[in-house]
Design a protein around this motif. Structure first.
Motif, mmCIF file in Angstrom:
data_model
loop_
_atom_site.group_PDB
_atom_site.id
_atom_site.type_symbol
_atom_site.label_atom_id
_atom_site.label_comp_id
_atom_site.label_asym_id
_atom_site.label_seq_id
_atom_site.Cartn_x
_atom_site.Cartn_y
_atom_site.Cartn_z
ATOM 1 N N UNK A 229 -65.514 50.184 10.125
ATOM 2 C CA UNK A 229 -64.687 50.200 11.343
ATOM 3 C C UNK A 229 -63.299 49.667 11.021
ATOM 4 N N UNK A 230 -62.300 50.112 11.792
ATOM 5 C CA UNK A 230 -60.942 49.590 11.630
ATOM 6 C C UNK A 230 -60.384 49.259 13.011
ATOM 7 N N UNK A 231 -60.014 47.984 13.182
ATOM 8 C CA UNK A 231 -59.471 47.535 14.472
ATOM 9 C C UNK A 231 -57.952 47.339 14.362
ATOM 10 N N UNK A 232 -57.223 47.963 15.268
ATOM 11 C CA UNK A 232 -55.778 47.742 15.320
ATOM 12 C C UNK A 232 -55.316 47.745 16.767
ATOM 13 N N UNK A 237 -52.307 50.434 16.132
ATOM 14 C CA UNK A 237 -53.477 51.188 16.579
ATOM 15 C C UNK A 237 -53.526 52.480 15.754
ATOM 16 N N UNK A 238 -52.360 53.103 15.576
ATOM 17 C CA UNK A 238 -52.280 54.333 14.779
ATOM 18 C C UNK A 238 -52.756 54.088 13.346
ATOM 19 N N UNK A 239 -52.451 52.906 12.795
ATOM 20 C CA UNK A 239 -52.877 52.596 11.421
ATOM 21 C C UNK A 239 -54.405 52.602 11.337
ATOM 22 N N UNK A 240 -55.056 52.053 12.357
ATOM 23 C CA UNK A 240 -56.526 52.032 12.376
ATOM 24 C C UNK A 240 -57.075 53.456 12.437
ATOM 25 N N UNK A 241 -56.492 54.290 13.309
ATOM 26 C CA UNK A 241 -56.968 55.676 13.419
ATOM 27 C C UNK A 241 -56.738 56.441 12.116
ATOM 28 N N UNK A 242 -55.560 56.268 11.545
ATOM 29 C CA UNK A 242 -55.222 57.013 10.328
ATOM 30 C C UNK A 242 -56.010 56.499 9.113
ATOM 31 N N UNK A 243 -56.192 55.192 9.012
ATOM 32 C CA UNK A 243 -56.995 54.634 7.916
ATOM 33 C C UNK A 243 -58.414 55.190 7.989
ATOM 34 N N UNK A 244 -58.969 55.216 9.196
ATOM 35 C CA UNK A 244 -60.334 55.719 9.379
ATOM 36 C C UNK A 244 -60.411 57.217 9.086
ATOM 37 N N UNK A 245 -59.381 57.956 9.489
ATOM 38 C CA UNK A 245 -59.369 59.398 9.206
ATOM 39 C C UNK A 245 -59.373 59.655 7.696
ATOM 40 N N UNK A 249 -62.378 61.650 5.888
ATOM 41 C CA UNK A 249 -62.179 63.005 5.359
ATOM 42 C C UNK A 249 -62.287 63.115 3.843
ATOM 43 N N UNK A 250 -61.893 62.081 3.091
ATOM 44 C CA UNK A 250 -62.029 62.224 1.637
ATOM 45 C C UNK A 250 -63.223 61.476 1.054
ATOM 46 N N UNK A 251 -63.503 60.266 1.557
ATOM 47 C CA UNK A 251 -64.622 59.496 0.991
ATOM 48 C C UNK A 251 -65.946 59.895 1.646
ATOM 49 N N UNK A 252 -65.874 60.770 2.641
ATOM 50 C CA UNK A 252 -67.067 61.255 3.349
ATOM 51 C C UNK A 252 -67.941 60.088 3.824
ATOM 52 N N UNK A 253 -67.289 59.062 4.350
ATOM 53 C CA UNK A 253 -67.997 57.906 4.908
ATOM 54 C C UNK A 253 -67.629 57.823 6.387
ATOM 55 N N UNK A 254 -68.603 57.530 7.234
ATOM 56 C CA UNK A 254 -68.253 57.404 8.644
ATOM 57 C C UNK A 254 -67.266 56.249 8.826
ATOM 58 N N UNK A 255 -66.205 56.514 9.528
ATOM 59 C CA UNK A 255 -65.242 55.455 9.767
ATOM 60 C C UNK A 255 -64.590 55.708 11.107
ATOM 61 N N UNK A 256 -64.292 54.632 11.828
ATOM 62 C CA UNK A 256 -63.767 54.789 13.176
ATOM 63 C C UNK A 256 -62.632 53.805 13.384
ATOM 64 N N UNK A 257 -61.517 54.320 13.869
ATOM 65 C CA UNK A 257 -60.408 53.458 14.245
ATOM 66 C C UNK A 257 -60.587 53.062 15.698
ATOM 67 N N UNK A 258 -60.475 51.756 15.971
ATOM 68 C CA UNK A 258 -60.758 51.267 17.323
ATOM 69 C C UNK A 258 -59.581 50.446 17.826
ATOM 70 N N UNK A 259 -59.194 50.679 19.070
ATOM 71 C CA UNK A 259 -58.160 49.872 19.701
ATOM 72 C C UNK A 259 -58.765 48.494 19.977
ATOM 73 N N UNK A 260 -58.183 47.455 19.356
ATOM 74 C CA UNK A 260 -58.787 46.124 19.443
ATOM 75 C C UNK A 260 -58.927 45.653 20.894
ATOM 76 N N UNK A 261 -58.028 46.086 21.750
ATOM 77 C CA UNK A 261 -58.108 45.704 23.167
ATOM 78 C C UNK A 261 -59.347 46.258 23.857
ATOM 79 N N UNK A 262 -59.992 47.214 23.245
ATOM 80 C CA UNK A 262 -61.202 47.821 23.815
ATOM 81 C C UNK A 262 -62.479 47.208 23.240
#
Ligand code: UD1
Ligand code: F6R
Length: 370
Positions: A229-232, A237-245, A249-262
């Motif tokens: 998981x990535x919290x930003x 917030x965009x960094x978390x989404x982009x890091x997770x993407x 997409x390349x490491x084929x590992x589930x990853x999710x960018x999450x808005x820390x306020x949520x």
């Protein structure tokens, strides 16, 4: 030509000090009575008046290009004083969302050929909006069919995972914000701080690239995880989404960018001592809120990897979590620095897991079908 690198993605990540320099070349010029540096975007200068009069600015893109626009949204709102909304191209079309004559719509696309973005452009043109392109490809469909725009000049990007285009897109959009915003006595200090930071950015990115070995090490510790998981929040917030993407997409590992306020509205239930979580907590207005997020995650024994500003490591998380320290730049450009270690992490994870770096499974560089 990959030169000394093994993969295009690796080359393109390490090329960012140069690609950012090219993106800014000729666009930060001295002028005016003060002889201070200001922004000149040749492709926009005849349209700035119309853009300043628009009721709303809408960013449209897909994938990484959408994330880049999200990273730039706050500074565009701040400097222009115009509401900025975000649209994923396919979703705008699915909803047939309202688009008006007094809207400025900014289409962000590395390739300039993405079908969904092109269809959204056609739709917006027929609704009479001013359509602006931000693309890396001269002569592409989006460059040709928009009323005006800016080429990001990052150089051709070959790895399917977008890296250097992302950072150049953010820099161009920050320059667009400076170009649209009013240059007055009250905005001057802020504008100068951003321009100074733009000029220093290639050097800071060079510095953060030195984390390569450290990120390889971190990747080794995550190699057989199922999920990351990535919290930003705020600018990152965009960094978390982009890091997770990138990781997905390349490491084929589930990853999710999450808005820390949520966090408390659901994601907190996932936290235990096993699931690795990257928390982005570099210095800006959101810093103290992110510190409290870290405390709450620690209280639940979260397995944390904290990205913070240089020198903040022990203060931010004591000795109980892994730290990634990055150089500080002006708040609105921090996403350009912060994404680099996550690009490196995704790259090393992919190599270590034995997947194809430049041609990830099922993906194409340019998505020309809906
Ligand atoms: C332009 C030249 C550049 C030259 C510089 C010198 C081109 C492509 N660029 O750069 O080689 O060094 O002048 O002053 O010849 N546009 C769109 N939609 C887009 C992107 C761009 O309509 O998505 C239009 C712009 O409005 C502009 C033109 O394409 O009319 C070129 O844009 P850009 O390359 O960003 O302009 P300059 O930076 O001025
Ligand atoms: C991710 C990636 C994609 C693209 C998306 C939009 O690394 O490359 O998410 O960003 O397909 O492509 P462009 O920017 O060419 O419109």
């Amino acid at each position: 030509n990959k030169g000394k690198y093994e993969h295009y993605m690796q080359k393109e990540i390490h090329e960012q000090p140069e690609s950012l320099t090219t993106t800014m070349r000729g666009r930060l010029i001295r002028g005016g009575s003060s002889n201070r540096k200001s922004v000149l975007l040749g492709g926009l200068k005849d349209h700035l008046k119309t853009i300043r009069r628009s009721r709303r600015i809408v960013f449209i893109g897909c994938g990484t290009s959408y994330n880049a626009a999200l990273a730039a949204r706050t500074i565009l709102e701040e400097l222009s004083g115009i509401p900025v909304t975000m649209e994923i191209a396919s979703d705008l079309l699915d909803r047939q969302a309202p688009v008006y004559r007094d809207d400025t719509i900014i289409f962000v696309s590395q390739s300039g050929e993405t079908a969904d973005t092109l269809n959204a452009l056609e739709y917006s043109l027929s609704n009479g909006a001013l359509c602006v392109g931000i693309t890396n490809t001269v002569g592409s469909a989006i460059a040709r069919n928009t009323h005006c725009g800016v080429h990001i000049n990052a150089g051709s990007e070959i790895g399917v995972a977008s890296t250097k285009a992302y950072t150049s897109q953010i820099v161009v959009m920050a320059m667009v914000a400076l170009a649209i915003g009013a240059d007055t006595i009250s905005t001057k200090p802020r504008r100068e701080a951003i321009i100074e930071s733009l000029l220093e950015l290639p050097g800071k990115v060079k510095q953060v690239l030195k984390l390569d070995e450290e990120m390889k090490d971190l990747a080794k510790s995550l190699i057989s995880e199922q999920s990351l998981l990535m919290f930003g929040r705020g600018y990152n917030y965009a960094t978390a989404l982009e890091g997770a993407l990138k990781v997905k997409e390349v490491a084929l590992m589930h990853s999710e960018g999450i808005l820390a306020g949520e966090m408390k509205h659901g994601p907190l239930a996932l936290v235990d001592e096993h699931l690795p979580i990257v928390v982005i907590a570099t210095r800006d207005q959101c810093f103290s809120k992110q510190q409290s997020v870290i405390q709450q995650l620690k209280a639940r024994k979260g397995r944390l990897i904290v990205m913070c500003s240089e020198g903040d490591g022990t203060a931010v998380c004591g000795s109980s979590c892994r730290v990634i320290e990055v150089p500080l730049v002006v708040d609105c450009l921090q996403p350009v620095v912060n994404i680099v270690p996550l690009q490196l992490l995704a790259y090393h994870l992919t190599v270590l897991r034995g997947y194809n770096v430049d041609q990830p499974r099922n993906l194409a560089k340019s998505v020309t079908t809906e």
